[in-house]
Structure formats: structure tokens, C-alpha cells
Design an enzyme around this catalytic site. Structure first.
Site, PDB file in Angstrom:
ATOM      1  N   LYS A  77       0.795  -1.223   0.000  1.00 23.33           N
ATOM      2  CA  LYS A  77       0.000   0.000   0.000  1.00 23.33           C
ATOM      3  C   LYS A  77       0.833   1.282   0.000  1.00 23.33           C
ATOM      4  O   LYS A  77       0.288   2.361  -0.205  1.00 23.33           O
ATOM      5  CB  LYS A  77      -0.967  -0.003   1.170  1.00 23.33           C
ATOM      6  CG  LYS A  77      -1.959  -1.139   1.140  1.00 23.33           C
ATOM      7  CD  LYS A  77      -2.809  -1.237  -0.128  1.00 23.33           C
ATOM      8  CE  LYS A  77      -3.607  -0.019  -0.410  1.00 23.33           C
ATOM      9  NZ  LYS A  77      -4.795  -0.316  -1.236  1.00 23.33           N
TER      10      LYS A  77
HETATM   11  N1  PMP Z   1      -3.002  -7.115   1.538  1.00 25.78           N
HETATM   12  C1  PMP Z   1      -2.974  -6.231   2.533  1.00 25.78           C
HETATM   13  C2  PMP Z   1      -2.310  -6.635   3.819  1.00 25.78           C
HETATM   14  C3  PMP Z   1      -3.558  -4.967   2.378  1.00 25.78           C
HETATM   15  O1  PMP Z   1      -3.533  -4.078   3.389  1.00 25.78           O
HETATM   16  C4  PMP Z   1      -4.189  -4.661   1.139  1.00 25.78           C
HETATM   17  C5  PMP Z   1      -4.853  -3.328   0.924  1.00 25.78           C
HETATM   18  N2  PMP Z   1      -5.878  -3.002   1.785  1.00 25.78           N
HETATM   19  C6  PMP Z   1      -4.214  -5.614   0.127  1.00 25.78           C
HETATM   20  C7  PMP Z   1      -3.591  -6.837   0.358  1.00 25.78           C
HETATM   21  C8  PMP Z   1      -4.936  -5.398  -1.182  1.00 25.78           C
HETATM   22  O2  PMP Z   1      -4.392  -4.469  -2.061  1.00 25.78           O
HETATM   23  P1  PMP Z   1      -5.307  -3.568  -3.008  1.00 25.78           P
HETATM   24  O3  PMP Z   1      -5.936  -2.506  -2.163  1.00 25.78           O
HETATM   25  O4  PMP Z   1      -4.382  -2.996  -4.022  1.00 25.78           O
HETATM   26  O5  PMP Z   1      -6.372  -4.414  -3.628  1.00 25.78           O
END
Ligand code: PMP
Length: 340
Positions: free
Chosen positions: A44
Site C-alpha cells: 500500500k
Molecule cells: N493485503 C494487505 C495486507 C492490504 O492491506 C491490502 C490493501 N488493503 C491488500 C492486500 C490489497 O491491495 P489492493 O488494495 O491494491 O487491492
């Protein structure tokens, strides 16, 4: 001089790591993009930098301003650190169901952390709506809106996607990841398809989310079950999800996610959180479905450190219907094979 000019320059350009045992067991190259090595500790950081730079360009974020965001934690960490480096304050609205380690981290980094009770998106007291209202009430404040701000997807399109393409020498045949906002999946899927339209782009969902239902069946009706994974598990088509170019979708059980997390720690030296376990589980499903010879990339989102009080506590696991220890990766692969 080879020094990086500032903190923001350390975001991205993460290594792509071969997951050796799972590659051997499946006859595929299973590769994990080491996003846990970003300076804020997660994938992120990219969305945070992309959204802030875009807001600066559009004049939405002015010097001395305040960034406000609703976040499960990692976007908040990225925004706080990017904000600190660029001279912005941050207010983070976070559901109080999230791991306490993340709130502690945010406070120590200097964010104004505002925990709120969890509420569905349809409720005006959902953390995202509270963040939006908070930004509207404060002068010179900007709501990052990671779920529907497509600067999130754009940053993955221009960094994560090209990095994976280059690191695999253009040999990547499949990409799979789970969805929180959808920014990673949308940006990377679009970039890889733009280079080679036959790359298999795949969504992997935890149980209790509706993205598998959306990509497999075109509706959001199947959101059965539950998952302990934080940061993923989406129930609506965000503006970022709408940009994803997806061929197929799978679901991964938490029991399999836990088997992967233990295996990656003990046999590969990779100490990773639940969403990485879901992602690698998705990569194994792609490997089993398509057979040997594929080159499959996925995202290693963050480290297990933020979740230690939960995923390594046998009592917490039992309370959450997860057996403390019961499955090898070999056993997991057998179970996944019979699930397909
Ligand atoms: N894994 C974790 C630990 C996250 O914090 C997030 C984002 N909230 C994601 C995966 C998913 O990424 P994205 O928001 O790009 O879909």
C-alpha cells in the site's frame, strides 16, 4: 552519488522471489513480488504515493494540508510516512476490529488515529464515509479515497506491472492477487495484458468476500463463509475493481492460507501476513488448474509482524475456528487438487 533523494524514492522496485518448494511441487515457476520490503512495510505504500502525487498535481492537496483516509491500516501507514516526508498531517479512520499492532504503529508514526466500530458500506457510519465527512469538515484537507480513486490503479499500472514484466523477462504467463481496493489487480492486470493479451489474469478471494462471485458469475450474491485476512475481502465493485481485466477467479480457504504462511516462514524464510497466504494459495490453484510450465507471479503484501498476536496465538486461532496446526503444504495441494 547514488543516494536516493528522499523517502518517497524508496517505494517500489521490490525484488521478485521464487517460491522454491511450491514451484517444485507444482512444476511451475511461482514468483512472489516482495512488497513487504517497501519502506512502510506493504504494497500500500505504492497506492499512498500514487494518490498523494496525483492530488498534488491536481491541486487537491496543498502545502501544509491534511490527508484523511479510511483504511484497514496499511494505506494509513503509507500515507502517514509519505505525508511526513512531504509536510502533510494525516488523520486515519480505522475499524476497531483491525489488529491492535497497526493502530499502535500509526500512532507512533504520528497519525491522528480514529478507531470506529465496523459498519457495512451501506451504513453512513462506515469508516470510509466517516473519513469523507471528516475531510469535508476540515480546512485544506484531502480525502484519499483509495477504493474509488483510480490514481491507485494508475500507480500499479506504471510501476508494479512493468517491474513484473521486466523481472520475468516478459515470460510471465499468469498473475494472481486478492482485492482490497482492487488497485493492485487492476493496474497489474491491465499492464500485463497490454504487453501480452494471453497473460492469464486471476482474482483470488478469501471466503466472505464477493469478488470471486463477481468475476466468475457477474453478480455479488456469493459472499458466504468468512476469513481472518485483513486488508482484503471486498463486497462491492469499486472504481478500481471496475478497471481490472480478469480472466478467472478462485477462492482460498483460511486453513490453506495458514498452511502456506507456516510453510513460507519455516521453509523459505518469508514471514508473511494472511493476505500473502491467500495470494500464494491463488498462485498454487492457477498452477494446478493450468498444469506445469507456467510462470505465475503474485504479491507478497506485508509481513506477519502486524498480525502476530492473532495468527500465532493458538487460543485466538481456535476462537476463530482455525486449527492451530494440521496441514502440510503437500496435504494442502492434494486438497486443492480435489477442489478444482
Ligand atoms: N493485503 C494487505 C495486507 C492490504 O492491506 C491490502 C490493501 N488493503 C491488500 C492486500 C490489497 O491491495 P489492493 O488494495 O491494491 O487491492
Amino acid at each position: 552519488m547514488h543516494a536516493i533523494p528522499d523517502f518517497c524514492g524508496t517505494i517500489g522496485n521490490t525484488p521478485l522471489i521464487r517460491l522454491n518448494r511450491l514451484s517444485e511441487l507444482t512444476g511451475c515457476e511461482i514468483l512472489g513480488k516482495a512488497e513487504f520490503l517497501n519502506p512502510g512495510g506493504s504494497v500500500k505504500d505504492r497506492a499512498a504515493l500514487g494518490i498523494v502525487e496525483d492530488a498534488e498535481k491536481k491541486g487537491l492537496l496543498k502545502p501544509g494540508g491534511t490527508i484523511v483516509e479510511g483504511t484497514a491500516g496499511n494505506t494509513g501507514i503509507g500515507l502517514t510516512l509519505v505525508g511526513n516526508a512531504k509536510g502533510y498531517k494525516t488523520i486515519i479512520v480505522i475499524p476497531n476490529s483491525q489488529a491492535p499492532e497497526k493502530m499502535e504503529l500509526l500512532r507512533n508514526m504520528g497519525a491522528d488515529v480514529r478507531p470506529v466500530p465496523p459498519a457495512p458500506y451501506s451504513n453512513p457510519d462506515n469508516y470510509n464515509h466517516i473519513a469523507q465527512r471528516t475531510a469535508e469538515e476540515i480546512e485544506n484537507a484531502f480525502w484519499a479515497n483509495q477504493f474509488d480513486n483510480t490514481a491507485n490503479t494508475d500507480f500499479h499500472f506504471s510501476t508494479t506491472g512493468p517491474e513484473i514484466w521486466k523481472q520475468t523477462g516478459g515470460d510471465v504467463t499468469a498473475f494472481v492477487t486478492a482485492i482490497g481496493t482492487g488497485g493492485t489487480l487492476a493496474g497489474v492486470s491491465r499492464y500485463l495484458k497490454s504487453q501480452n493479451s494471453s497473460v492469464n489474469t486471476v482474482c483470488v478471494d478469501p471466503f466472505g468476500a464477493a469478488m470471486w462471485s463477481w468475476f466468475k458469475h457477474g453478480h455479488l450474491d456469493f459472499d458466504d463463509g468468512d476469513s481472518i485476512a485483513e486488508g482484503i475481502g471486498q463486497g462491492r465493485v469499486t472504481d478500481n475493481v471496475a478497471l481490472a481485466e480478469i480472466d478467472t477467479a478462485y477462492r482460498v480457504h483460511d486453513r490453506h492460507m495458514m498452511a502456506i504462511i507456516r510453510h513460507l516462514t519455516r521453509e523459505e524464510g518469508l514471514f508473511l501476513g494472511p493476505s500473502s497466504g491467500i495470494n500464494v494459495g491463488g498462485a498454487v490453484k492457477v498452477a494446478l488448474a493450468g498444469g506445469p510450465g507456467q510462470t505465475i507471479a503474485t504479491i507478497l503484501c506485508d509481513s506477519a509482524q502486524k498480525y502476530m498476536s492473532r495468527i500465532f496465538d493458538p487460543t485466538w486461532l481456535t476462537e476463530n475456528d482455525l486449527p492451530p496446526e494440521d496441514l502440510s503444504v503437500e496435504g494442502m495441494i492434494d486438497e486443492m487438487r480435489s477442489d478444482l
